[in-house]
Scaffold this motif. Sequence first.
Motif, PDB file in Angstrom:
ATOM      1  N   LEU A 160       0.857  -1.309   0.066  1.00 19.33           N
ATOM      2  CA  LEU A 160       0.034   0.030   0.145  1.00 19.33           C
ATOM      3  C   LEU A 160       0.749   1.127   0.158  1.00 19.33           C
ATOM      4  N   ARG A 161       2.012   1.418   0.547  1.00 24.31           N
ATOM      5  CA  ARG A 161       2.728   2.470   0.747  1.00 24.31           C
ATOM      6  C   ARG A 161       3.569   2.664  -0.570  1.00 24.31           C
ATOM      7  N   VAL A 162       3.881   1.674  -1.426  1.00 25.70           N
ATOM      8  CA  VAL A 162       4.539   2.071  -2.831  1.00 25.70           C
ATOM      9  C   VAL A 162       3.386   2.429  -3.701  1.00 25.70           C
ATOM     10  N   ILE A 163       2.393   1.878  -3.388  1.00 32.12           N
ATOM     11  CA  ILE A 163       1.245   2.031  -4.367  1.00 32.12           C
ATOM     12  C   ILE A 163       0.869   3.581  -4.276  1.00 32.12           C
ATOM     13  N   ASP A 164       0.781   4.127  -3.042  1.00 37.07           N
ATOM     14  CA  ASP A 164       0.122   5.279  -2.724  1.00 37.07           C
ATOM     15  C   ASP A 164       1.507   6.194  -3.346  1.00 37.07           C
ATOM     16  N   GLU A 165       2.561   6.151  -3.221  1.00 35.78           N
ATOM     17  CA  GLU A 165       3.581   6.863  -3.867  1.00 35.78           C
ATOM     18  C   GLU A 165       3.393   6.991  -5.161  1.00 35.78           C
ATOM     19  N   LEU A 166       3.358   5.642  -5.774  1.00 32.54           N
ATOM     20  CA  LEU A 166       3.264   5.635  -7.294  1.00 32.54           C
ATOM     21  C   LEU A 166       1.986   6.487  -7.759  1.00 32.54           C
ATOM     22  N   LYS A 167       0.754   6.373  -7.145  1.00 34.70           N
ATOM     23  CA  LYS A 167      -0.373   6.949  -7.378  1.00 34.70           C
ATOM     24  C   LYS A 167      -0.311   8.500  -7.430  1.00 34.70           C
ATOM     25  N   LEU A 168       0.160   8.773  -6.499  1.00 33.81           N
ATOM     26  CA  LEU A 168       0.817  10.357  -6.294  1.00 33.81           C
ATOM     27  C   LEU A 168       1.499  10.956  -7.337  1.00 33.81           C
ATOM     28  N   LEU A 169       2.456  10.151  -7.595  1.00 39.33           N
ATOM     29  CA  LEU A 169       3.301  10.685  -8.751  1.00 39.33           C
ATOM     30  C   LEU A 169       2.612  10.667 -10.299  1.00 39.33           C
ATOM     31  N   ILE A 213       8.823   8.358 -16.844  1.00 43.32           N
ATOM     32  CA  ILE A 213       9.485   6.897 -16.544  1.00 43.32           C
ATOM     33  C   ILE A 213      10.738   7.236 -15.509  1.00 43.32           C
ATOM     34  N   GLN A 214      11.362   8.260 -15.873  1.00 47.89           N
ATOM     35  CA  GLN A 214      12.736   8.545 -14.962  1.00 47.89           C
ATOM     36  C   GLN A 214      12.261   9.140 -13.682  1.00 47.89           C
ATOM     37  N   ASP A 215      11.076   9.866 -13.670  1.00 53.48           N
ATOM     38  CA  ASP A 215      10.566  10.549 -12.379  1.00 53.48           C
ATOM     39  C   ASP A 215      10.011   9.405 -11.554  1.00 53.48           C
ATOM     40  N   VAL A 216       9.393   8.292 -12.190  1.00 54.13           N
ATOM     41  CA  VAL A 216       8.844   7.236 -11.362  1.00 54.13           C
ATOM     42  C   VAL A 216      10.043   6.175 -10.786  1.00 54.13           C
ATOM     43  N   VAL A 217      11.257   6.124 -11.525  1.00 56.44           N
ATOM     44  CA  VAL A 217      12.338   5.391 -11.079  1.00 56.44           C
ATOM     45  C   VAL A 217      12.971   5.870  -9.955  1.00 56.44           C
ATOM     46  N   ALA A 218      13.136   7.607 -10.289  1.00 57.80           N
ATOM     47  CA  ALA A 218      13.901   8.448  -9.275  1.00 57.80           C
ATOM     48  C   ALA A 218      12.984   8.419  -7.896  1.00 57.80           C
ATOM     49  N   GLN A 219      11.654   8.314  -8.084  1.00 59.95           N
ATOM     50  CA  GLN A 219      10.786   8.399  -6.904  1.00 59.95           C
ATOM     51  C   GLN A 219      10.986   7.040  -6.035  1.00 59.95           C
ATOM     52  N   MET A 220      10.929   5.941  -6.910  1.00 57.22           N
ATOM     53  CA  MET A 220      11.125   4.816  -6.232  1.00 57.22           C
ATOM     54  C   MET A 220      12.326   4.276  -5.740  1.00 57.22           C
ATOM     55  N   GLY A 221      13.415   4.939  -6.203  1.00 60.20           N
ATOM     56  CA  GLY A 221      14.549   4.991  -5.750  1.00 60.20           C
ATOM     57  C   GLY A 221      14.898   5.611  -4.441  1.00 60.20           C
ATOM     58  N   GLY A 222      14.172   6.843  -4.399  1.00 60.39           N
ATOM     59  CA  GLY A 222      14.100   7.427  -2.969  1.00 60.39           C
ATOM     60  C   GLY A 222      13.398   6.874  -2.122  1.00 60.39           C
ATOM     61  N   SER A 223      12.294   6.381  -2.516  1.00 65.32           N
ATOM     62  CA  SER A 223      11.528   5.557  -1.485  1.00 65.32           C
ATOM     63  C   SER A 223      12.253   4.252  -0.855  1.00 65.32           C
ATOM     64  N   PHE A 224      13.188   3.529  -1.856  1.00 63.73           N
ATOM     65  CA  PHE A 224      14.006   2.633  -1.222  1.00 63.73           C
ATOM     66  C   PHE A 224      15.060   3.204  -0.349  1.00 63.73           C
ATOM     67  N   GLU A 225      15.640   4.318  -0.579  1.00 68.01           N
ATOM     68  CA  GLU A 225      16.410   4.971   0.292  1.00 68.01           C
ATOM     69  C   GLU A 225      15.826   5.293   1.862  1.00 68.01           C
ATOM     70  N   ARG A 226      14.568   5.795   1.770  1.00 69.65           N
ATOM     71  CA  ARG A 226      13.601   6.112   2.951  1.00 69.65           C
ATOM     72  C   ARG A 226      13.434   4.982   3.603  1.00 69.65           C
ATOM     73  N   SER A 227      12.865   3.863   2.942  1.00 70.09           N
ATOM     74  CA  SER A 227      12.268   2.637   3.603  1.00 70.09           C
ATOM     75  C   SER A 227      12.788   1.459   2.998  1.00 70.09           C
ATOM     76  N   PRO A 228      14.030   1.131   3.286  1.00 75.63           N
ATOM     77  CA  PRO A 228      14.540  -0.238   2.531  1.00 75.63           C
ATOM     78  C   PRO A 228      13.806  -1.291   3.213  1.00 75.63           C
ATOM     79  N   GLY A 229      13.359  -1.242   4.247  1.00 77.78           N
ATOM     80  CA  GLY A 229      12.431  -2.552   4.802  1.00 77.78           C
ATOM     81  C   GLY A 229      11.270  -2.846   4.057  1.00 77.78           C
TER      82      GLY A 229
END
Length: 229
Positions: A74-83, A97-113
């Motif tokens: 749900l957390r990742v889907i919410d970030e994706l939908k917002l973008l 596409i680049q924005d999506v990958v950058a956002q998901m990469g930033g999400s990985f950094e913030r919440s690796p778990g």
Amino acid sequence: MGSSSRKRPVQRMNSARRQLEIVNAAFDCIAVSGHLSLSTTELAYKVGISQPAIFRHFRSKQQLHRAILEEANLRVIDELKLLISRSEMWSDPANLIQDVVAQMGGSFERSPGVWLTLICQRSIAAEAEMPADEHDGRSHKCAISQLTYTLERLFTAAKDKGQVDDHLDPHDVSNIILSILFGMGQIWLNSERNFDLQHRLDIALKGVLAGYHFLPDQPSGAIPISAIA
């Protein structure tokens, strides 16, 4: 009787808050261990409760695992939908596409778990020889399938606009991009986060979007390959 009934919503709210605290602690543990095999003793210590208290909020370890998976998705889907909710961004799908990958990469950094949970979910589904979005019967809540579908749509739109090489297959590319995100993220964690994950992802993505073709004097299975700028 009236007083007792008024307290129940508060109790439920407190229980929901405690469940979220336990799930967040689980993400912290997963970020360190890299897998879903959780120690409820460690989990209880992180939250500041007794081990039996965990099972007052979750009936079993399986229910706890399901809650962790659902929250991660749900957390990742919410970030994706917002973008991608801003329709004007679809006028430049290659950039999105680049924005999506950058956002998901930033999400990985913030919440690796959270992301390691999704990676584990994908591995569990692969071992069971079924798509990740069918493993728990809740396909609409699977971040991996949502992300794959979004990247596919974006890459198809970029092809239609002539922004990317026409020979690349959108389905293949979406899976390649996800594999890069997952793989690079795990390397980043294993190396104790000693490089710029966003920068590495950006370089890798540009290589994928550039496309590739085999040199004309070589068979299709030969190496090297040359990039199309």
